[in-house]
Design a protein around this motif. Structure first.
Motif, short mmCIF file in Angstrom:
data_model
loop_
_atom_site.label_atom_id
_atom_site.label_comp_id
_atom_site.label_asym_id
_atom_site.label_seq_id
_atom_site.Cartn_x
_atom_site.Cartn_y
_atom_site.Cartn_z
N GLN A 249 0.84 -1.20 0.00
CA GLN A 249 0.00 0.00 0.00
C GLN A 249 0.87 1.24 0.00
OE1 GLN A 249 -2.94 0.18 3.11
NE2 GLN A 249 -3.29 -2.03 3.10
N SER A 250 0.27 2.35 -0.42
CA SER A 250 0.96 3.62 -0.28
C SER A 250 0.85 4.08 1.17
CB SER A 250 0.31 4.67 -1.19
OG SER A 250 -1.00 4.99 -0.72
N LYS A 253 -2.65 5.60 1.87
CA LYS A 253 -3.76 4.66 2.01
C LYS A 253 -3.69 3.94 3.36
CE LYS A 253 -6.51 3.98 -0.44
NZ LYS A 253 -7.89 4.52 -0.49
N GLU A 256 -4.94 6.20 6.05
CA GLU A 256 -6.40 6.30 6.01
C GLU A 256 -7.04 5.10 6.69
OE1 GLU A 256 -9.44 5.78 2.47
OE2 GLU A 256 -8.83 7.89 2.62
N HIS A 257 -6.49 3.90 6.47
CA HIS A 257 -7.03 2.71 7.12
C HIS A 257 -6.89 2.80 8.64
CE1 HIS A 257 -6.48 0.14 3.24
NE2 HIS A 257 -7.56 0.88 3.22
N ALA A 292 -14.49 8.57 3.43
CA ALA A 292 -13.58 7.45 3.73
C ALA A 292 -14.37 6.23 4.19
CB ALA A 292 -12.56 7.87 4.78
N ARG A 295 -16.05 4.51 1.29
CA ARG A 295 -15.09 3.71 0.52
C ARG A 295 -14.80 2.39 1.24
NH1 ARG A 295 -12.64 8.81 -0.41
NH2 ARG A 295 -11.21 8.53 1.36
#
Length: 316
Positions: A249-250, A253, A256-257, A292, A295
């Motif tokens: 992952q970046s 990202k 955000e998780h 978020a 998503r």
């Protein structure tokens, strides 16, 4: 005194026995024998656990129990003779019936979950869904209460289920004291995710692990790549390349998780306004947090909070 029947069968996952400790400490904390826990099996006598040692049990008979819980195992096997019929009888005579881990397969086999919401160990969710399409399976839950039927996720989630039962029977304060004596967090909310963002990332190097630990401790800040790279003692370019290589992952990202996981926990606690949660977890504003959540979960924060409150308000 409330009698708890804990149903075992050969190969049962031994961690499920930890529910007995929750009820034991509820008695100790209350200063009285509020619960009487009985280990049951179809034939009675010694039952071999997944760890290779046997546990003494009583055979099924016509005894009545306030609550019956059937445990899971390390795999999903055919229920032993007599188990399905016993569970069907127990559902008629007990106030509550439930399962821990893959024990949900046994409840489903008995037809007790048809049309109901339920959960089980995430690793067996796809198999469960294929085998029992009439059950409303929600694999991303620690435990679920649907009327008199209680089901939990796998492994340590059985402790959360048992603490929730104690809270329902004896009050939140006593359940909190039991959790404290067991050296666990006060029971996780039923709607909490079975997954951990940090476990999903599984970085290999100490530097990336350090950066993620830093991120979790500073979610309320902006958390730029430069900040994370500094925590890892790498240049931003080196950090971004290493992070993606190790986690898939970046950095953005992954952060955000982590923010979503922290925000969801705060939502389930029910004590914080959504604007405060958005600020404290680094989203900045509720609209950014809402996008978020859509998503990640396909639903807004308010829906997750409502679901958590609904489960907490379920009758015993």
């Amino acid at each position: 005194m409330l009698r708890i029947g804990l149903v075992l069968y050969p190969g049962f996952q031994v961690l499920n026995l930890s529910v007995t400790t929750v009820f034991e400490f509820a008695n100790i904390t209350a200063g009285e024998a509020f619960y009487d826990v009985v280990l049951l099996s179809p034939q009675g006598g010694p039952v071999l656990s997944s760890a290779g040692f046997a546990v003494a049990t009583q055979a099924f008979d016509d005894s009545r129990f306030d609550t019956v819980l059937v445990v899971g195992d390390n795999d999903v096997s055919e229920p032993p003779p007599g188990l399905t019929a016993f569970l069907q009888r127990a559902a008629q005579t007990s106030r509550r019936i439930g399962s821990t881990c893959t024990g949900a397969f046994n409840l489903a086999q008995a037809g007790l979950l048809d049309g109901r919401r339920a959960t089980t160990h995430w690793a067996f969710a796809a198999q469960f869904r294929r085998t029992y399409p009439a059950v409303k399976l929600e694999e991303d839950r620690i435990f679920i209460i649907d009327g008199p039927v209680w089901t939990s996720a796998g492994m340590t989630a059985c402790v959360d289920l048992a603490l929730a039962l104690v809270e329902k029977d004896m009050g939140a304060e006593l359940a909190r004291l039991v959790a404290k004596k067991l050296v666990v967090y006060h029971r996780r909310a039923g709607g909490q995710s079975q997954y951990s963002a940090l476990l999903d990332l599984e970085p290999r190097s100490d530097r990336i692990q350090t950066a993620l630990a830093y991120a979790k401790q500073h979610l309320h800040t902006e958390l730029s790549v430069e900040q994370l790279a500094q925590a890892a003692h790498l240049s931003p370019r080196q950090f971004s390349r290493a992070f993606r290589s190790e986690t898939g992952q970046s950095p953005g990202k992954a952060v955000e998780h982590l923010r979503i996981e922290a925000a969801r926990l705060m939502l389930e606690s029910g004590r914080h306004p959504i604007d405060v949660i958005a600020r404290d977890t680094g989203f900045g504003d509720r609209e950014r947090m809402r996008r978020a959540f859509l998503r990640a979960f396909g639903q807004p924060p308010q829906a997750i909070r409502r679901a958590s409150r609904t489960e907490d308000e379920q009758p015993a």
